[in-house]
Each structure stands twice: as structure tokens, then as C-alpha cells.
Design a protein around this motif. Structure first.
Motif, PDB file in Angstrom:
ATOM      1  N   GLN A 144       6.439  20.443  14.713  1.00  0.00           N
ATOM      2  CA  GLN A 144       7.089  20.829  13.456  1.00  0.00           C
ATOM      3  C   GLN A 144       6.284  21.908  12.734  1.00  0.00           C
ATOM      4  O   GLN A 144       6.858  22.817  12.148  1.00  0.00           O
ATOM      5  CB  GLN A 144       7.278  19.595  12.566  1.00  0.00           C
ATOM      6  CG  GLN A 144       8.122  19.870  11.346  1.00  0.00           C
ATOM      7  CD  GLN A 144       9.525  20.366  11.703  1.00  0.00           C
ATOM      8  OE1 GLN A 144      10.151  19.858  12.617  1.00  0.00           O
ATOM      9  NE2 GLN A 144       9.999  21.363  10.996  1.00  0.00           N
ATOM     10  N   GLU A 145       4.953  21.834  12.810  1.00  0.00           N
ATOM     11  CA  GLU A 145       4.111  22.841  12.166  1.00  0.00           C
ATOM     12  C   GLU A 145       4.303  24.216  12.817  1.00  0.00           C
ATOM     13  O   GLU A 145       4.329  25.236  12.126  1.00  0.00           O
ATOM     14  CB  GLU A 145       2.630  22.438  12.242  1.00  0.00           C
ATOM     15  CG  GLU A 145       2.284  21.214  11.429  1.00  0.00           C
ATOM     16  CD  GLU A 145       2.579  19.902  12.173  1.00  0.00           C
ATOM     17  OE1 GLU A 145       2.698  19.916  13.425  1.00  0.00           O
ATOM     18  OE2 GLU A 145       2.725  18.872  11.506  1.00  0.00           O
ATOM     19  N   GLN A 146       4.431  24.231  14.145  1.00  0.00           N
ATOM     20  CA  GLN A 146       4.633  25.500  14.843  1.00  0.00           C
ATOM     21  C   GLN A 146       5.988  26.111  14.501  1.00  0.00           C
ATOM     22  O   GLN A 146       6.094  27.318  14.283  1.00  0.00           O
ATOM     23  CB  GLN A 146       4.495  25.307  16.353  1.00  0.00           C
ATOM     24  CG  GLN A 146       3.076  24.987  16.778  1.00  0.00           C
ATOM     25  CD  GLN A 146       2.984  24.494  18.211  1.00  0.00           C
ATOM     26  OE1 GLN A 146       3.909  23.890  18.737  1.00  0.00           O
ATOM     27  NE2 GLN A 146       1.857  24.748  18.844  1.00  0.00           N
ATOM     28  N   THR A 196       7.640  25.613  11.748  1.00  0.00           N
ATOM     29  CA  THR A 196       7.510  26.066  10.363  1.00  0.00           C
ATOM     30  C   THR A 196       6.758  27.388  10.302  1.00  0.00           C
ATOM     31  O   THR A 196       7.136  28.287   9.537  1.00  0.00           O
ATOM     32  CB  THR A 196       6.790  24.999   9.513  1.00  0.00           C
ATOM     33  OG1 THR A 196       7.538  23.787   9.568  1.00  0.00           O
ATOM     34  CG2 THR A 196       6.632  25.441   8.071  1.00  0.00           C
ATOM     35  N   GLU A 197       5.724  27.544  11.108  1.00  0.00           N
ATOM     36  CA  GLU A 197       4.960  28.793  11.123  1.00  0.00           C
ATOM     37  C   GLU A 197       5.825  29.962  11.605  1.00  0.00           C
ATOM     38  O   GLU A 197       5.778  31.055  11.028  1.00  0.00           O
ATOM     39  CB  GLU A 197       3.727  28.652  12.018  1.00  0.00           C
ATOM     40  CG  GLU A 197       2.838  29.863  11.974  1.00  0.00           C
ATOM     41  CD  GLU A 197       1.547  29.685  12.753  1.00  0.00           C
ATOM     42  OE1 GLU A 197       0.891  30.709  13.010  1.00  0.00           O
ATOM     43  OE2 GLU A 197       1.199  28.544  13.105  1.00  0.00           O
TER      44      GLU A 197
END
Length: 144
Positions: free
Chosen positions: A123-125, A127-128
Motif C-alpha cells: 500500500q505504501e508503494q 501511495t508513493e
């Protein structure tokens, strides 16, 4: 391989560059999998955290090639984001986001041979990637 990938991305042949990165990722997964070395010291372990001196000669060469490919893939990411800052069509924006997703998946998800889509990203990737896209398009629209 890294020089060939670099030539591909500098000539806007991003798909071909990703094919080379995919091949390097497959070599990395095949020869440096969790069975032969331990990547479990950190849940976010990457090829840069593996000590080359702890590997057999052939594996250290593969690791070296993969690290160089990752460095070129980072340049590809920069070029793609820079292209998002220009006057391009919506379909080209979608294509660039897909290239970015594949780039991220192949650089960061080395335990998965078939890491090719947004589904294989954390999810962080995701979002990035979205944040980079929005910032790049915002820079374009601020100039216009």
C-alpha cells in the motif's frame, strides 16, 4: 545488461528496459532466493542489504548485476516522472503509471518472480506512485 537497459530507457524504450529488469529479477529470484541466502533479517530487505562477500562467486556476480539494474531502474523512474511533467495525453499518463508500477514491483518485490502489477505492491508503494504522479502533473499545470 545494465548498459543495455540504460540505452533502452534513454531512447524511450521503457517496455524493453522493463523486460531486461524482469529478466534480472528472475535471475535474482532463481539464484539468490530465500533458500540460498537469508533476506529475513528485515521485512523490507532489498538486494542492497545482502552482503556480497557471504555469497559464492557466481551469486555475487548476479547480485552485482541486479544492483546495477536497480540503479538504472531508479533512473528510469526519474525519467518517467519527468515525462509526467510535460504536455502528454491521458493515455500516455496511464502508460507511464503502468511502467512505474512494474518498475517498483521488480525493484522492491524480489521474492516474487511474477511481480508485474499494482497488486504485487504494498500500500505504501502504491501511495508513493500516486503521490509522485500527482506532484508531477501539478508541476506541469503550475507552469501552464
Amino acid at each position: 545488461m545494465p548498459q543495455l537497459m540504460d540505452t533502452c530507457i534513454r531512447n524511450n524504450l521503457h517496455e524493453e528496459g522493463l523486460v531486461l529488469l524482469r529478466h534480472a529479477n528472475a535471475l535474482f529470484c532463481e539464484h539468490l532466493s530465500l533458500h540460498s541466502i537469508s533476506l529475513t533479517s528485515s521485512p523490507n530487505a532489498t538486494p542492497s542489504t545482502i552482503q556480497a562477500d557471504s555469497l559464492r562467486s557466481g551469486n555475487s556476480i548476479i547480485l552485482s548485476i541486479f544492483r546495477e539494474m536497480v540503479a538504472v531502474a531508479e533512473q528510469q523512474e526519474t525519467l518517467l516522472i519527468r515525462e509526467l511533467e510535460t504536455d502528454i495525453s491521458t493515455s500516455r499518463c496511464v502508460q507511464i503509471v503502468n511502467y512505474l508500477a512494474q518498475n517498483y514491483a521488480l525493484r522492491f518485490n524480489t521474492q516474487q518472480k511474477d511481480a508485474l502489477t499494482l497488486d504485487s505492491l504494498s500500500q505504501e508503494q502504491v501511495t508513493e506512485i500516486k503521490t509522485n504522479f500527482l506532484k508531477a502533473r501539478d508541476r506541469f499545470f503550475l507552469v501552464v
